[in-house]
Enzyme design. Structure first.
Site, PDB file in Angstrom:
ATOM      1  N   TYR A 196      61.234  40.211  49.822  1.00 30.76           N
ATOM      2  CA  TYR A 196      61.028  39.013  49.011  1.00 30.76           C
ATOM      3  C   TYR A 196      59.669  39.145  48.340  1.00 30.76           C
ATOM      4  O   TYR A 196      58.679  39.480  48.993  1.00 30.76           O
ATOM      5  CB  TYR A 196      61.130  37.741  49.866  1.00 30.76           C
ATOM      6  N   HIS A 251      67.910  45.394  55.928  1.00 32.27           N
ATOM      7  CA  HIS A 251      66.767  45.473  55.009  1.00 32.27           C
ATOM      8  C   HIS A 251      66.577  44.131  54.329  1.00 32.27           C
ATOM      9  O   HIS A 251      67.531  43.442  54.002  1.00 32.27           O
ATOM     10  CB  HIS A 251      67.025  46.545  53.947  1.00 32.27           C
TER      11      HIS A 251
END
Length: 430
Positions: free
Chosen positions: A243, A240
């Protein structure tokens, strides 16, 4: 006589006295008299007369205009002081706190940018467009690399926009040779959040509603790229990343994100490679980053009701605004662009490994834990649900298959027991 009028005052370049006034609210010269000097005046007298102050005759209209201007200035100063003390109010054009489940309009092709025109590189908020561009480029490169690793599966793309600005693009691969499900989502959001909801989606003690009046909803901009990849083989870890960049109308901005890994079995070499890759990324920007952000990931990805971590962590950071925005941007960009370097070789090494039915069932059990964390604790999920995000994109992170067994217990000394030990007592891999 020549006279110049500027800013409501008469300025006479010639010798003598010029009277200037206002009529009907407009500047006009309606009277000008000159007292010329005689040739017998001395040079000193001439200089003194030239330097003499200009007399300005003020009418009732002038006094009234000036008085009104002073009142308006005092009122504005009082309002500014009030805003500083009490905080900013959300504008009339601010989005509602819940954008609406049906506010997403499907489009055949995504626009060149989902950021509002005034927020572009030459606009008032250049980081918004800059971060979106970085996310879009990474989405393309990461999905291309995953397709090459899978060999069969292809990402399907769907796009949407919102009337008030923003939108998104989801790319999802399903039924591949290697990946059961993999998704990479781009999202650009203009929204509002109640202050209590904003606090629930943030690190404890961080005031993201700063600058806004108490109780006032907080208009915000958010842009992010998020992904979850669920391989078929239990020897291949789930991965996973997310950002993101936020700004609020109260003047607060910050970066957040990270990449983490969730295997079903321990492989020391794999973990050293993954964590080692991100240590190198961190070290390129700040020698303290890796220790801080690795520990942050171990604290964040905890399934509290199980007293165990979701997986084996990675890096996680939030509320980053302690240095120049461009500096933090470069770190976020480097970390995002290192996803395939950290994860790709692990999948390549194990995608064809043999496994038993028991090992597959354990993988599905761990996926169940993954679901528990995402639906109960994950800030991104909570944030999306509270702001009316696109449900298909929010729940993209969930695997197609998972398993819950009543009161399941691992065998002491088994590989599964060793795995749980690490989940209960996170370790340093590099």
């Amino acid at each position: 006589t020549t006279a110049v009028v500027a800013n409501g005052f008469g300025v006479a370049p010639n010798r003598g006295t010029t009277r200037v006034a206002f009529r009907g609210g407009t500047t006009s010269l309606f009277a000008a008299t000159e007292e010329t000097t005689t040739e017998t005046e001395t040079e000193t007298e001439i200089e003194a007369e030239v330097e003499a102050p200009v007399e300005v005759e003020e009418t009732d209209e002038v006094a009234e205009v000036e008085a009104t201007t002073e009142v308006e200035a005092d009122a504005k100063e009082e309002e500014d002081t009030k805003d500083e003390k009490e905080g900013k109010k959300a504008g009339k054009d601010a989005p509602p706190t819940h954008i609406g489940w049906n506010s997403h309009n499907p489009v055949d092709a995504i626009p060149d940018s989902l950021v509002r025109e005034g927020d572009g590189p030459d606009g008032n908020y250049p980081m918004r467009a800059k971060f979106e561009k970085m996310c879009r480029e990474a989405q393309v490169s990461i999905t291309k690399a995953i397709e090459e690793i899978d060999g069969k599966g292809k990402f399907q793309e769907d796009c949407w926009t919102r009337a008030n600005g923003g939108g998104g693009m989801s790319r999802v691969l399903a039924g591949g040779d290697v990946f059961e499900k993999a998704g990479v989502n781009l999202s650009v959001v203009y929204g509002s959040m109640p202050q209590e909801a904003l606090q629930a989606a943030t690190e404890r003690g961080v005031d993201r509603s700063k600058g806004m009046a108490p109780g006032e909803r907080v208009p915000f901009f958010a842009c992010g790229l998020s992904s979850v990849m669920h391989p078929k083989n239990p020897m291949c870890p789930t991965m996973h990343f997310n950002y993101r960049y936020f700004e609020t109308d109260g003047g607060v901005w910050w970066f957040g994100g990270g990449t983490d890994i969730t295997p079903s079995y321990i492989n020391e070499d794999d973990m050293k490679h993954f964590h080692g890759t991100y240590k190198e990324v961190c070290d390129r920007h700040d020698p303290n980053y890796h220790q801080e952000f690795k520990a942050w990931a171990d604290r964040y990805f905890v399934i509290q009701h199980r007293n165990e971590t979701r997986g084996f962590g990675g890096i996680f950071f939030d509320d980053q605004n302690d240095r120049d925005a461009d500096t933090i941007f470069e770190f976020s960009k480097d970390a995002l662009n290192s996803v395939i370097d950290a994860y790709g070789p692990i999948i390549e090494n194990h995608k064809d490994d043999e496994y038993t039915q028991k090992q597959k069932e354990w993988q599905l059990m761990r996926r169940g834990r993954y679901v528990e964390f995402n639906l109960v604790y994950d800030r991104g999920t909570v944030f999306g649900l509270k702001t009316g995000g696109r449900i298909e994109s929010i729940l993209m992170s969930l695997p197609e298959t998972a398993r819950w067994e009543y009161n399941h217990q691992v065998e002491p000394g088994s590989p599964e027991a060793e795995f749980l030990e690490v989940c209960q007592h996170p370790k340093d891999w590099v």
